[in-house]
Design a protein around this motif. Structure first.
Motif, PDB file in Angstrom:
ATOM      1  N   TYR A 199      -3.891   5.417   4.588  1.00 32.72           N
ATOM      2  CA  TYR A 199      -3.611   6.144   3.301  1.00 32.72           C
ATOM      3  C   TYR A 199      -2.399   5.729   3.046  1.00 32.72           C
ATOM      4  CZ  TYR A 199      -8.744   4.598   2.465  1.00 32.72           C
ATOM      5  OH  TYR A 199      -9.639   3.687   2.449  1.00 32.72           O
ATOM      6  N   GLY A 200      -1.968   6.267   3.858  1.00 37.83           N
ATOM      7  CA  GLY A 200      -0.384   6.976   4.178  1.00 37.83           C
ATOM      8  C   GLY A 200       0.153   8.041   5.174  1.00 37.83           C
ATOM      9  N   HIS A 201       1.422   7.890   4.817  1.00 36.63           N
ATOM     10  CA  HIS A 201       1.518   9.037   6.120  1.00 36.63           C
ATOM     11  C   HIS A 201       0.733   9.840   7.019  1.00 36.63           C
ATOM     12  CE1 HIS A 201       4.192  13.096   6.160  1.00 36.63           C
ATOM     13  NE2 HIS A 201       3.384  13.522   5.725  1.00 36.63           N
ATOM     14  N   SER A 202      -0.038  10.587   7.189  1.00 39.02           N
ATOM     15  CA  SER A 202      -0.903  11.150   8.384  1.00 39.02           C
ATOM     16  C   SER A 202      -2.871  10.599   7.994  1.00 39.02           C
ATOM     17  CB  SER A 202      -0.882  12.190   9.148  1.00 39.02           C
ATOM     18  OG  SER A 202       0.455  12.213   9.439  1.00 39.02           O
ATOM     19  N   CYS A 203      -2.480   9.904   7.109  1.00 45.88           N
ATOM     20  CA  CYS A 203      -3.993   9.996   6.190  1.00 45.88           C
ATOM     21  C   CYS A 203      -4.653   8.568   6.372  1.00 45.88           C
ATOM     22  CB  CYS A 203      -3.804  10.005   4.342  1.00 45.88           C
ATOM     23  SG  CYS A 203      -5.719  10.061   4.129  1.00 45.88           S
ATOM     24  N   PHE A 204      -5.871   8.851   7.451  1.00 40.44           N
ATOM     25  CA  PHE A 204      -6.441   7.552   7.779  1.00 40.44           C
ATOM     26  C   PHE A 204      -7.665   8.000   8.436  1.00 40.44           C
ATOM     27  CE2 PHE A 204      -2.594   7.207  10.472  1.00 40.44           C
ATOM     28  CZ  PHE A 204      -2.250   5.902  10.231  1.00 40.44           C
TER      29      PHE A 204
ATOM     30  N   SER B 137       1.253   4.878  -4.093  1.00 40.41           N
ATOM     31  CA  SER B 137       0.333   4.478  -5.154  1.00 40.41           C
ATOM     32  C   SER B 137      -0.047   2.674  -5.773  1.00 40.41           C
ATOM     33  CB  SER B 137       1.827   4.480  -6.161  1.00 40.41           C
ATOM     34  OG  SER B 137       3.039   3.756  -5.571  1.00 40.41           O
ATOM     35  N   ASN B 138      -0.052   2.257  -4.190  1.00 40.04           N
ATOM     36  CA  ASN B 138      -0.942   1.163  -4.525  1.00 40.04           C
ATOM     37  C   ASN B 138      -2.767   1.294  -4.249  1.00 40.04           C
ATOM     38  OD1 ASN B 138      -0.681   1.568  -1.758  1.00 40.04           O
ATOM     39  ND2 ASN B 138      -1.122   0.133  -0.926  1.00 40.04           N
ATOM     40  N   ILE B 139      -2.560   3.442  -3.878  1.00 34.80           N
ATOM     41  CA  ILE B 139      -3.519   3.456  -3.664  1.00 34.80           C
ATOM     42  C   ILE B 139      -4.533   3.964  -5.036  1.00 34.80           C
ATOM     43  CG2 ILE B 139      -4.975   4.646  -1.794  1.00 34.80           C
ATOM     44  CD1 ILE B 139      -3.853   3.109  -0.430  1.00 34.80           C
ATOM     45  N   ASN B 140      -6.308   3.314  -4.903  1.00 30.85           N
ATOM     46  CA  ASN B 140      -6.748   4.122  -5.673  1.00 30.85           C
ATOM     47  C   ASN B 140      -7.940   5.550  -5.671  1.00 30.85           C
ATOM     48  OD1 ASN B 140      -8.755   4.280  -7.902  1.00 30.85           O
ATOM     49  ND2 ASN B 140      -8.884   2.952  -8.636  1.00 30.85           N
ATOM     50  N   ILE B 141      -7.198   6.436  -5.524  1.00 31.41           N
ATOM     51  CA  ILE B 141      -7.784   7.676  -5.096  1.00 31.41           C
ATOM     52  C   ILE B 141      -9.407   7.462  -4.960  1.00 31.41           C
ATOM     53  CG2 ILE B 141      -7.794   9.195  -7.349  1.00 31.41           C
ATOM     54  CD1 ILE B 141      -6.711  10.059  -3.239  1.00 31.41           C
ATOM     55  N   SER B 142      -9.498   7.190  -6.435  1.00 30.18           N
ATOM     56  CA  SER B 142     -11.582   7.119  -6.807  1.00 30.18           C
ATOM     57  C   SER B 142     -12.042   5.817  -6.077  1.00 30.18           C
ATOM     58  CB  SER B 142     -11.367   7.334  -8.342  1.00 30.18           C
ATOM     59  OG  SER B 142     -11.327   5.400  -8.541  1.00 30.18           O
ATOM     60  N   GLU B 143     -11.695   5.177  -4.929  1.00 36.28           N
ATOM     61  CA  GLU B 143     -12.361   4.410  -4.555  1.00 36.28           C
ATOM     62  C   GLU B 143     -11.958   4.525  -2.563  1.00 36.28           C
ATOM     63  OE1 GLU B 143     -10.040   0.696  -4.561  1.00 36.28           O
ATOM     64  OE2 GLU B 143     -11.310   0.580  -6.851  1.00 36.28           O
ATOM     65  N   VAL B 144     -11.320   5.676  -2.575  1.00 36.47           N
ATOM     66  CA  VAL B 144     -11.158   6.285  -1.107  1.00 36.47           C
ATOM     67  C   VAL B 144     -12.746   7.320  -0.615  1.00 36.47           C
ATOM     68  CG1 VAL B 144     -10.213   7.485  -0.219  1.00 36.47           C
ATOM     69  CG2 VAL B 144      -8.545   6.469  -0.879  1.00 36.47           C
ATOM     70  N   LYS B 145     -13.599   6.945   0.782  1.00 35.18           N
ATOM     71  CA  LYS B 145     -14.095   7.206   0.646  1.00 35.18           C
ATOM     72  C   LYS B 145     -14.511   7.776   2.065  1.00 35.18           C
ATOM     73  CE  LYS B 145     -17.664   4.360  -1.985  1.00 35.18           C
ATOM     74  NZ  LYS B 145     -16.374   4.419  -3.290  1.00 35.18           N
ATOM     75  N   ALA B 146     -14.759   9.415   2.285  1.00 35.20           N
ATOM     76  CA  ALA B 146     -15.253   9.748   3.135  1.00 35.20           C
ATOM     77  C   ALA B 146     -16.726  10.725   3.095  1.00 35.20           C
ATOM     78  CB  ALA B 146     -13.919  10.760   2.925  1.00 35.20           C
ATOM     79  N   ASP B 147     -17.118  10.672   4.216  1.00 38.83           N
ATOM     80  CA  ASP B 147     -18.594  11.407   4.798  1.00 38.83           C
ATOM     81  C   ASP B 147     -17.458  13.212   5.814  1.00 38.83           C
ATOM     82  OD1 ASP B 147     -21.040   9.292   3.775  1.00 38.83           O
ATOM     83  OD2 ASP B 147     -19.447   8.341   5.719  1.00 38.83           O
TER      84      ASP B 147
ATOM     85  N   GLN C  47       1.693   0.532  16.763  1.00 32.97           N
ATOM     86  CA  GLN C  47       0.741  -0.844  15.344  1.00 32.97           C
ATOM     87  C   GLN C  47       1.327   0.509  14.612  1.00 32.97           C
ATOM     88  OE1 GLN C  47      -2.191  -2.609  14.742  1.00 32.97           O
ATOM     89  NE2 GLN C  47      -3.477  -2.272  17.331  1.00 32.97           N
ATOM     90  N   LEU C  48       1.653   0.098  13.529  1.00 31.26           N
ATOM     91  CA  LEU C  48       2.012   0.647  11.916  1.00 31.26           C
ATOM     92  C   LEU C  48       1.793  -0.031  10.819  1.00 31.26           C
ATOM     93  CD1 LEU C  48       6.013   0.699  13.305  1.00 31.26           C
ATOM     94  CD2 LEU C  48       4.076   2.481  13.208  1.00 31.26           C
ATOM     95  N   PHE C  49       0.506   0.533  10.548  1.00 33.22           N
ATOM     96  CA  PHE C  49      -0.317   0.251   9.342  1.00 33.22           C
ATOM     97  C   PHE C  49       0.703   0.329   8.218  1.00 33.22           C
ATOM     98  CE2 PHE C  49      -4.845   0.264  10.603  1.00 33.22           C
ATOM     99  CZ  PHE C  49      -4.562   0.405  12.037  1.00 33.22           C
ATOM    100  N   ASN C  50       0.100  -0.788   7.465  1.00 32.93           N
ATOM    101  CA  ASN C  50       0.480  -1.092   6.075  1.00 32.93           C
ATOM    102  C   ASN C  50      -0.186   0.128   5.122  1.00 32.93           C
ATOM    103  OD1 ASN C  50       3.173  -2.109   6.136  1.00 32.93           O
ATOM    104  ND2 ASN C  50       1.579  -4.719   5.878  1.00 32.93           N
TER     105      ASN C  50
ATOM    106  N   GLU D 216      -3.882  -0.877   4.306  1.00 31.83           N
ATOM    107  CA  GLU D 216      -4.255  -2.083   5.625  1.00 31.83           C
ATOM    108  C   GLU D 216      -5.738  -1.158   5.400  1.00 31.83           C
ATOM    109  OE1 GLU D 216      -2.496  -5.004   8.584  1.00 31.83           O
ATOM    110  OE2 GLU D 216      -1.258  -3.188   8.405  1.00 31.83           O
ATOM    111  N   THR D 217      -6.649  -2.205   6.448  1.00 33.02           N
ATOM    112  CA  THR D 217      -7.663  -1.988   6.859  1.00 33.02           C
ATOM    113  C   THR D 217      -7.601  -3.402   8.480  1.00 33.02           C
ATOM    114  OG1 THR D 217      -8.582  -1.266   4.996  1.00 33.02           O
ATOM    115  CG2 THR D 217      -9.976  -2.100   6.877  1.00 33.02           C
TER     116      THR D 217
END
Ligand code: NI
Ligand code: MN
Length: 232
Positions: free
Chosen positions: A6-11, A33-43, A222-225, A228-229
């Motif tokens: 999800y960018g920077h240090s967020c995985f 800015s391509n990330i829709n925060i409402s779709e980010v899941k976390a337990d 590895q450098l993710f976009n 990217e998953t």
């Protein structure tokens, strides 16, 4: 394990039925800015230290997902006052087992040393910065947080076999590429995922040079976009 950037240090890393999210900094990050925060899941939301570029979306995502915040005592306490009421406080050297599903399978989180600083955005003391060593039936990995190269990383390499590691490579505020290579050797890990680079001017890297240096050393970088998953 399924990993999303999800960018920077967020995985996020999925273990069993649960999603662990590290250091959420998404809505203030123009690169994400391509990330829709409402779709980010976390337990679980694991937070390495109190700096804004690691906690910006912690409260929002904790509330949105009814997630448990795992960090040092000071950060869990501060975030609880901001509205992230489900927390599990820890500190360096300790470990805890968390549920990977609802059938009793667990994964282990061990808090390890990071050489950095930690303060909350309002100036409240942020405890000590840390990294996380995660052990699970699906594999072990190390999330370094923001840190300098430190000889303590040798302890991690001696303690457990690490399948992959998230290391900062952006320099200036953390170690850069050359020191991350040495860190990879200290932790005895051949699979490195880069983080904490290219978000701001101070931490812009030459990714071609980084790839070449790691390749020379026989270590996979590895450098993710962003967005990217991948399954590792
Ligand atoms: Ni920091
Ligand atoms: Mn940072």
């Amino acid at each position: 394990m399924e990993i999303t950037y999800y960018g920077h240090s967020c995985f996020s890393v999925k273990i069993g039925q649960k999603t662990i999210l590290f250091d959420p900094f998404i809505t203030p990050n123009e690169k994400a800015s391509n990330i829709n925060i409402s779709e980010v899941k976390a337990d679980y939301i694991l937070i390495s230290h109190g700096h804004y570029d690691h906690i910006a979306d912690a409260v929002l995502l904790a509330q949105q997902n009814d997630a448990t915040v795992v960090s040092n005592y000071e950060i869990v306490d501060w975030l609880s006052k901001q509205g992230a009421t489900k927390g599990h406080p820890m500190n360096i050297g300790g470990h805890w087992f968390f549920d990977a599903d609802d059938n009793g399978t667990k994964f282990k989180v061990k808090c390890v040393v990071a050489v950095h600083s930690s303060v909350m955005p309002d100036g409240t003391y942020g405890g000590n910065p840390m990294g996380f060593l995660i052990e699970s039936a699906e594999g072990n990995f190390y999330y370094a947080g923001d840190t300098a190269l430190t000889y303590d990383m040798k302890l991690i390499g001696d303690y457990k076999s690490i399948d992959f590691a998230f290391l900062p490579i952006g320099n200036n505020f953390t170690m850069g590429i050359d020191n991350a290579l040495i860190a990879s050797e200290f932790i005895k890990c051949q699979n490195i995922i880069g983080m904490h680079y290219d978000t701001f001017g101070y931490i812009t890297i030459d990714s071609v040079e980084a790839a070449a240096k790691f390749q020379m050393a026989g270590i996979d970088l590895q450098l993710f976009n962003i967005g990217e998953t991948k399954t590792i």
